[in-house]
Design a protein around this motif. Structure first.
Motif, PDB file in Angstrom:
ATOM      1  N   VAL A   7      11.452   0.509   3.897  1.00  0.00           N
ATOM      2  CA  VAL A   7      11.513  -0.750   3.579  1.00  0.00           C
ATOM      3  C   VAL A   7      11.119  -1.516   4.590  1.00  0.00           C
ATOM      4  N   GLU A   8      10.070  -2.506   4.223  1.00  0.00           N
ATOM      5  CA  GLU A   8       9.467  -3.337   5.285  1.00  0.00           C
ATOM      6  C   GLU A   8       9.695  -4.813   4.754  1.00  0.00           C
ATOM      7  N   LEU A  44       0.852  -1.143   0.000  1.00  0.00           N
ATOM      8  CA  LEU A  44       0.142   0.024   0.046  1.00  0.00           C
ATOM      9  C   LEU A  44       0.783   1.350   0.053  1.00  0.00           C
ATOM     10  N   ARG A  45       1.914   1.167   0.633  1.00  0.00           N
ATOM     11  CA  ARG A  45       2.756   2.214   0.933  1.00  0.00           C
ATOM     12  C   ARG A  45       3.603   2.514  -0.709  1.00  0.00           C
ATOM     13  N   ALA A  46       3.889   1.442  -1.299  1.00  0.00           N
ATOM     14  CA  ALA A  46       4.580   1.457  -2.574  1.00  0.00           C
ATOM     15  C   ALA A  46       3.572   2.165  -3.652  1.00  0.00           C
ATOM     16  N   ARG A  64      14.937 -12.604 -12.525  1.00  0.00           N
ATOM     17  CA  ARG A  64      13.440 -12.411 -12.838  1.00  0.00           C
ATOM     18  C   ARG A  64      12.654 -13.309 -11.813  1.00  0.00           C
ATOM     19  N   GLU A  65      13.192 -13.935 -10.869  1.00  0.00           N
ATOM     20  CA  GLU A  65      12.617 -14.278  -9.559  1.00  0.00           C
ATOM     21  C   GLU A  65      12.080 -13.278  -8.767  1.00  0.00           C
ATOM     22  N   VAL A  66      11.045 -13.580  -7.952  1.00  0.00           N
ATOM     23  CA  VAL A  66      10.454 -12.647  -7.162  1.00  0.00           C
ATOM     24  C   VAL A  66      10.933 -12.949  -5.675  1.00  0.00           C
ATOM     25  N   HIS A  67      11.707 -12.092  -5.018  1.00  0.00           N
ATOM     26  CA  HIS A  67      12.105 -12.160  -3.807  1.00  0.00           C
ATOM     27  C   HIS A  67      11.741 -11.086  -2.844  1.00  0.00           C
ATOM     28  N   ARG A  68      11.465 -11.379  -1.577  1.00  0.00           N
ATOM     29  CA  ARG A  68      10.912 -10.375  -0.519  1.00  0.00           C
ATOM     30  C   ARG A  68      11.680 -10.216   0.435  1.00  0.00           C
ATOM     31  N   VAL A  69      11.848  -8.777   0.988  1.00  0.00           N
ATOM     32  CA  VAL A  69      12.564  -8.568   2.192  1.00  0.00           C
ATOM     33  C   VAL A  69      12.181  -9.107   3.152  1.00  0.00           C
ATOM     34  N   GLY A  70      13.176  -9.740   4.112  1.00  0.00           N
ATOM     35  CA  GLY A  70      13.029 -10.666   5.241  1.00  0.00           C
ATOM     36  C   GLY A  70      14.254 -10.453   6.199  1.00  0.00           C
ATOM     37  N   HIS A  98      18.300  -5.983   6.069  1.00  0.00           N
ATOM     38  CA  HIS A  98      17.113  -5.786   6.533  1.00  0.00           C
ATOM     39  C   HIS A  98      17.225  -6.556   8.021  1.00  0.00           C
ATOM     40  N   GLY A  99      17.432  -6.017   9.042  1.00  0.00           N
ATOM     41  CA  GLY A  99      17.707  -6.514  10.546  1.00  0.00           C
ATOM     42  C   GLY A  99      19.245  -6.399  10.699  1.00  0.00           C
ATOM     43  N   THR A 100      19.519  -7.837  11.137  1.00  0.00           N
ATOM     44  CA  THR A 100      20.970  -7.845  11.690  1.00  0.00           C
ATOM     45  C   THR A 100      21.977  -8.503  10.604  1.00  0.00           C
ATOM     46  N   ALA A 101      23.125  -8.001  10.294  1.00  0.00           N
ATOM     47  CA  ALA A 101      23.843  -8.581   9.620  1.00  0.00           C
ATOM     48  C   ALA A 101      24.578  -9.627   9.997  1.00  0.00           C
TER      49      ALA A 101
END
Length: 418
Positions: free
Chosen positions: A215-216, A26-28, A257-263, A289-292
């Motif tokens: 970024v979520e 929704l933000r995007a 081309r693959e779909v990857h999501r932030v996690g 995103h989170g701890t490296a």
């Protein structure tokens, strides 16, 4: 870099991925841009005096290289010299810059009023009808100016049908590369050009700073890119590309081309740029995103060091390829490569930039052109670990008489990437 599919092609395909009904999406779709304002209102477009100086410089280079005229099709080079902003089609619109006197613009009869809207130099405009050959107009102009027996330079992106048509219309003509003229002008940026590139970079950095905390988890690359594009436009830039590579996709320099999501724990690699008054930015940032993990942090720090090595090697007079060599020597000492093999850096350390995102020359092994004041480059010695992740930090710099100067300051740590 050249890659199939192209970066822009990947982004276009990725944009077609359906957005799911989660908060990030929704933000995007409708980001809150209320806090952003246009920061480019003070941008000064290239003026008549500078454009006249470009033509004069081109004519001086023609004399120095024994070229009588230069043929240019629509694109950044035509805009650079004439101001004409036009698209290519099967109907030829072209500029011919002679060694002295006014330039020639050849265009279809019905396009003349539109072409004149952006014409920014004194020039003769000759039109051709649908049943006529525009190359015969150019041949006639060359004969009138007494240039038909002198070499004609062909700008490197001119299509074959145009150069071949000129050869048929003027069989005695000798066609040569216009690179000594066109590159000789465009590779050396003036203060006015550098100022516009600085403004474009400022937009991109401001957009990154707005984007990063938004970024979520669950967002896809195209959704993150959509936020960046919206922010860039609100800040006054014309978006060129907003690529976000997540997780394993970040190991592919121009995406998957693959779909990857932030996690949690996922690398987010972004490569973004815009234009201001026709001049481009190109900035890449990578974070987690989170701890490296220790490995992610180590590779990020190595790439940051690679940027510093490249900048230190960029001295006036140094062969452009020596910058790439300096970075690659250090990377190989860490066990990457060798050369362009993976894991490591599979692409050049940098490319020229200006009106085009990629311009001559490149910071690549074997490039012998010496660095000179006014040249502008990207600095992006990324490291890619197939099956895991990649890290790319990219900031552009310009060569002053005293050495390189950043357009954007590289980030200090993986926790503070913008």
């Amino acid at each position: 870099m050249r890659f199939t599919p192209t970066r822009r092609g990947v982004l276009t395909a990725a944009a077609a991925v359906p957005m799911l009904a989660v908060t990030g999406v929704l933000r995007a779709a409708e980001p809150d841009l209320a806090g952003l304002t246009d920061i480019t209102t003070g941008a000064v477009p290239i003026g008549a005096a500078e454009r006249a100086a470009r033509v004069a410089r081109a004519q001086a280079l023609m004399r120095a290289n024994g070229i009588g005229a230069v043929l240019i099709e629509p694109g950044s080079s035509q805009t650079y010299f004439t101001g004409v902003r036009w698209s290519r089609s099967e109907r030829l619109t072209a500029a011919l810059i002679p060694i002295e006197g006014e330039a020639l613009i050849v265009t279809p009869f019905f396009e003349e009023p539109s072409v004149r809207e952006t014409l920014a130099i004194p020039a003769a405009v000759r039109v051709w009808q649908e049943d006529e050959d525009p190359l015969r107009l150019i041949a006639g102009f060359l004969k009138e100016r007494g240039l038909d027996r002198q070499p004609v330079g062909i700008e490197e992106t001119v299509r074959f049908f145009a150069s071949d048509g000129l050869r048929r219309a003027l069989p005695e003509v000798r066609l040569v590369s216009a690179n000594p003229v066109v590159r000789g002008c465009r590779m050396i940026k003036t203060p006015a050009e550098i100022a516009l590139m600085q403004q474009a970079t400022d937009v991109t950095i401001a957009a990154y700073r707005w984007l990063h905390p938004r970024v979520e988890k669950g967002m896809t690359g195209p959704q993150v890119g959509a936020l960046m594009t919206a922010a860039t436009r609100r800040l006054g830039g014309e978006p060129e590309f907003s690529m976000a590579l997540i997780g394993k996709a970040s190991a592919y320099p121009h995406g998957s081309r693959e779909v990857h999501r932030v996690g949690e724990g996922q690398v987010v690699l972004m490569d973004c740029g815009c234009t201001v008054q026709g001049y481009q930015s190109d900035v890449s940032r990578t974070w987690v995103h989170g701890t490296a993990t220790a490995e992610q942090r180590r590779v990020w720090d190595q790439v940051a060091q690679g940027q510093r090595i490249a900048l230190a090697a960029a001295t006036i007079g140094a062969p452009a390829g020596s910058i790439d060599d300096a970075v690659r020597r250090r990377y190989e000492s860490w066990g990457y490569g060798p050369r362009y093999k993976l894991p490591g850096t599979s692409h050049r350390t940098g490319h020229g930039i200006g009106m085009d995102g990629h311009e001559p020359i490149n910071l690549v092994h074997g490039e012998t052109t010496p660095l000179a004041a006014g040249m502008c480059f990207s600095n992006e010695p990324g490291i890619y670990l197939p099956g895991k992740f990649g890290v790319r930090l990219e900031d552009c710099f310009w060569m002053s008489d005293a050495g390189p100067r950043w357009f954007s300051t590289p980030p200090t740590s993986i926790e503070r990437p913008v």
